[in-house]
Design a protein around this motif. Structure first.
Motif, PDB file in Angstrom:
ATOM      1  N   ILE A  22      -5.068  -1.171  -2.841  1.00 16.34           N
ATOM      2  CA  ILE A  22      -6.431  -1.721  -2.850  1.00 16.34           C
ATOM      3  C   ILE A  22      -6.404  -3.211  -3.179  1.00 16.34           C
ATOM      4  N   GLN A  23      -5.607  -3.614  -4.167  1.00 22.34           N
ATOM      5  CA  GLN A  23      -5.502  -5.029  -4.527  1.00 22.34           C
ATOM      6  C   GLN A  23      -5.014  -5.862  -3.347  1.00 22.34           C
ATOM      7  N   GLU A  24      -3.963  -5.388  -2.685  1.00 25.65           N
ATOM      8  CA  GLU A  24      -3.404  -6.140  -1.556  1.00 25.65           C
ATOM      9  C   GLU A  24      -4.381  -6.203  -0.386  1.00 25.65           C
ATOM     10  N   ALA A  25      -5.078  -5.092  -0.115  1.00 24.59           N
ATOM     11  CA  ALA A  25      -6.030  -5.065   0.997  1.00 24.59           C
ATOM     12  C   ALA A  25      -7.207  -5.994   0.727  1.00 24.59           C
ATOM     13  N   GLN A  26      -7.687  -6.042  -0.517  1.00 23.54           N
ATOM     14  CA  GLN A  26      -8.785  -6.948  -0.857  1.00 23.54           C
ATOM     15  C   GLN A  26      -8.344  -8.396  -0.732  1.00 23.54           C
ATOM     16  N   PHE A  27      -7.113  -8.693  -1.135  1.00 28.89           N
ATOM     17  CA  PHE A  27      -6.596 -10.057  -1.017  1.00 28.89           C
ATOM     18  C   PHE A  27      -6.523 -10.487   0.451  1.00 28.89           C
ATOM     19  N   ASP A  28      -6.091  -9.568   1.347  1.00 23.75           N
ATOM     20  CA  ASP A  28      -5.945  -9.878   2.776  1.00 23.75           C
ATOM     21  C   ASP A  28      -7.242  -9.728   3.558  1.00 23.75           C
ATOM     22  N   ASN A  29      -8.304  -9.235   2.904  1.00 29.67           N
ATOM     23  CA  ASN A  29      -9.523  -8.843   3.612  1.00 29.67           C
ATOM     24  C   ASN A  29      -9.192  -7.824   4.708  1.00 29.67           C
ATOM     25  N   ASP A  30      -8.275  -6.929   4.401  1.00 30.44           N
ATOM     26  CA  ASP A  30      -7.804  -5.894   5.330  1.00 30.44           C
ATOM     27  C   ASP A  30      -8.646  -4.632   5.092  1.00 30.44           C
TER      28      ASP A  30
END
Length: 673
Positions: free
Chosen positions: A244-252
């Motif tokens: 979730i953290q990585e997806a929010q950072f990438d706007n993925d």
């Protein structure tokens, strides 16, 4: 834990720096995810650029940046790039963009469109021997088959693309395929294999010098899935939260929605239903932003099950309806028919390529044979009176005639099989209706049985009798629709039989009505833009008559299909099938009017289409005569129909047509014992 967080921060810094380098290089990688804060800069450069090659790279970059956050914008810019590639006559870029558009269609739940684009990209890539295009197309075809739960085919395509990625040195995509294979093992509930493959990818992503090639949110939640299967729930939750953290950072948003849903499933397994509801609702809200239909469906089903467990049936039903609507959009009857047609078309393309290869080999053999034959001709001029040579020539002639007859038989059989293929899509549509009734009434009966148990426990005789009456009525409906489905299957089996010339008593009205609907739905399945009205005018006084039903069915299907094809360009197209009882008697010249005693029936197929020109009307019943484009027809349909009616049943087949106004095919059959 600190080491892991440091890895994440290092990874993010590398991705931003790598993006800036790539944006201003001469060869932009359209597979990379572009952070949202960079999109405005790229869009500004796109609007300012006057060079098509630069606009091609930038529009592809913008589309990729929107791919997991705004599907409509992503498709818009990919299609813009595709138009520029076609303008530049850049075939390899066109193929690569087709594959990317197909990938977006998959994320949007449009499986038939996705598969069609990937097959087209693969075909072009193979012609150009472009391993970048073919490896990506193979990967994405595997993704479609994974969504269809055809895991064997998915792994086959993943293995093919994995080998190509390894050969070209693309280690990021090579490990992506390993992750995909591990994901298949997760879906097949094989935890040891799933964890083994995902661990390989996770370690590779941490030790890679260029981590920009890895989709970190996907790696995290797939690693979490593997731990969840192993019942290591704390580890699973940890990696889901990292995802979730990585997806929010990438706007993925795609991987964010999947991560929300994965955590919701985990909390449901832990019986923490409030948390499960919260994450599932977040998954739906996120997935709706990018029309990620698979997660919308799965999350809605999860929420429905929670509300059902809580006896909140109204909300449970509401989310179940949402899930069913999305399911129909993803894999309803029409979608499955489109998928079947796309797969069949691809198989046919491969078959044609093999035929062409065999034809080329045959042509080479013929050239060699021609050279040898020239020598034989010279020898024959000297030995032409030799009786032995004459006998050899005669035998060769007999073999040629035998082969010609065999070829003709195969062509006729091929025409019959083609008509069976045209029936398939229509039958799929027709059989779905009674099956839906059977399923719905079966589900209703399950609920009634539960109510009956309660009524029995309460000894409520009035309620028991009412429920039993409902059960009896529902079972009657199930039996009725089950028999309807059985009749449709029986018709298809009859149509496909060969070598059976036995006549049987048949209801012509039922046969005509059934083939009219099957023909229309079959054409609609192949071309969903096609529309036409159709109606029947059936004489209710018709008796059952002795015919070969599968042969007359072929005639009806052929004539009705021709009628629908004739009205394609008509403003208000309509096809009519009518029957009537005639005072007829057979004679040497055919069937003629005799007295008032009904001795035959007439079936007429009419349309208001383009009509048949006068100069070809006398030729339409000749074998192999056709006005269709090459590959669209054999020219055997009408000649076979004429033979079935006249020779097989002692009837007549006539045509009445006025060019520009329409055509009627009329066939008459005698009533025989």
């Amino acid at each position: 834990m600190c080491a892991i967080l440091k890895d994440i921060l290092d990874y993010r810094m590398i991705r931003v720096v790598s993006l800036i380098i790539i944006l201003f290089s001469c060869s932009f990688s359209s597979s990379a995810q572009v952070p949202a804060d960079q999109l405005s800069l790229i869009k500004k450069k796109f609007s300012e650029s006057n060079h098509d090659s630069t606009k091609l790279r930038l529009s592809t970059a913008i589309a990729t940046g929107y791919r997991f956050s705004n599907i409509d914008s992503s498709l818009h810019y990919y299609n813009t790039a595709l138009a520029i590639a076609e303008k530049l006559n850049s075939t390899n870029q066109k193929a690569y963009l087709l594959s990317l558009i197909g990938a977006v269609f998959l994320e949007n739940g449009k499986l038939p469109e996705s598969l069609a684009y990937q097959f087209e990209a693969l075909r072009i890539g193979e012609e150009l021997r472009d391993t970048v295009v073919t490896s990506n197309a193979l990967n994405r075809i595997g993704n479609v088959y994974m969504e269809l739960a055809d895991y064997r085919r998915a792994i086959e395509y993943y293995e093919l693309s994995k080998a190509q990625f390894w050969a070209t040195g693309d280690t990021g995509m090579y490990h992506n395929e390993i992750s995909n294979i591990g994901n298949i093992y997760s879906l097949m509930n094989q935890p040891d294999s799933a964890l083994y493959y995902q661990k390989i990818v996770y370690k590779a992503s941490l030790s890679a010098t260029d981590r920009y090639d890895y989709t970190f949110p996907e790696i995290m939640f797939r690693y979490g899935n593997a731990f969840k299967l192993k019942q290591s729930l704390d580890s699973a939750l940890f990696y889901y939260q990292r995802a979730i953290q990585e997806a929010q950072f990438d706007n993925d948003l795609r991987n964010l929605a999947m991560s929300y849903y994965s955590i919701a499933e985990l909390y449901l397994e832990l019986q923490m239903t409030d948390s499960a509801l919260n994450y599932a609702q977040n998954a739906i809200l996120t997935a709706e932003k990018i029309s990620f239909k698979k997660i919308i469906r799965e999350s809605a089903l999860l929420i429905s099950s929670v509300f059902k467990e809580r006896k909140n049936y109204e909300d449970a039903y509401s989310y179940l309806i949402m899930a069913n609507e999305v399911q129909e959009d993803i894999a309803g009857t029409k979608k499955l028919q489109e998928l079947q047609q796309i797969i069949l078309d691809e198989q046919e393309r491969n078959k044609e390529e093999n035929i062409q290869r065999i034809a080329n080999q045959s042509r080479n053999r013929q050239l060699a044979l021609l050279t040898g034959s020239s020598i034989l001709v010279l020898i024959g001029l000297i030995l032409f009176r030799n009786n032995r040579q004459k006998q050899k020539a005669n035998r060769a002639l007999k073999e040629s005639i035998s082969k010609l007859k065999s070829t003709q038989t195969k062509l006729i059989h091929s025409e019959k099989m083609a008509s069976l293929g045209e029936l398939t899509a229509g039958i799929a549509h027709e059989i779905q209706n009674p099956l839906n009734f059977v399923n719905n009434f079966s589900e209703l009966n399950k609920e009634l049985v539960d109510e009956l148990k309660d009524a029995v426990a309460k000894n409520d005789q009035e309620e028991i009798q009412a429920i039993l009456d409902d059960l009896h009525e529902n079972e009657t409906k199930i039996a009725h629709h089950g028999k309807r489905a059985e009749e449709i299957v029986k018709s298809m089996l009859q149509h496909s039989r060969t070598g059976n010339d036995e006549k049987e008593l048949t209801d012509i009205n039922q046969l005509a009505d059934e083939y009219l609907r099957l023909a229309y739905h079959g054409l609609r399945a192949k071309d969903k833009s096609f529309n036409a009205d159709f109606k029947t005018e059936l004489d209710p006084s018709l008796p059952t008559i002795n015919i070969i039903p599968q042969d007359i069915g072929r005639v009806l299907l052929n004539l009705i299909n021709n009628a629908f094809q004739a009205v394609r360009e008509t403003e208000k197209p309509i096809v009519t099938v009518s029957t009537k009882y005639l005072p007829l008697t057979p004679s040497k010249g055919g069937i003629i009017a005799d007295d008032d005693s009904p001795k035959g029936i007439q079936i007429t197929i009419s349309d208001n289409g383009i009509g048949i020109p006068d100069n070809i009307r006398d030729k339409i019943f000749q074998p192999f005569f056709t006005t269709k484009n090459a590959g669209e027809g054999t020219g055997l349909g009408l000649s076979m129909s004429h033979e079935i009616i006249t020779k097989g049943h002692g009837g007549t087949l006539e045509v009445e047509s006025e060019e520009g106004k329409g055509t009627s095919f009329i066939f008459k059959l005698p009533i025989t014992k």
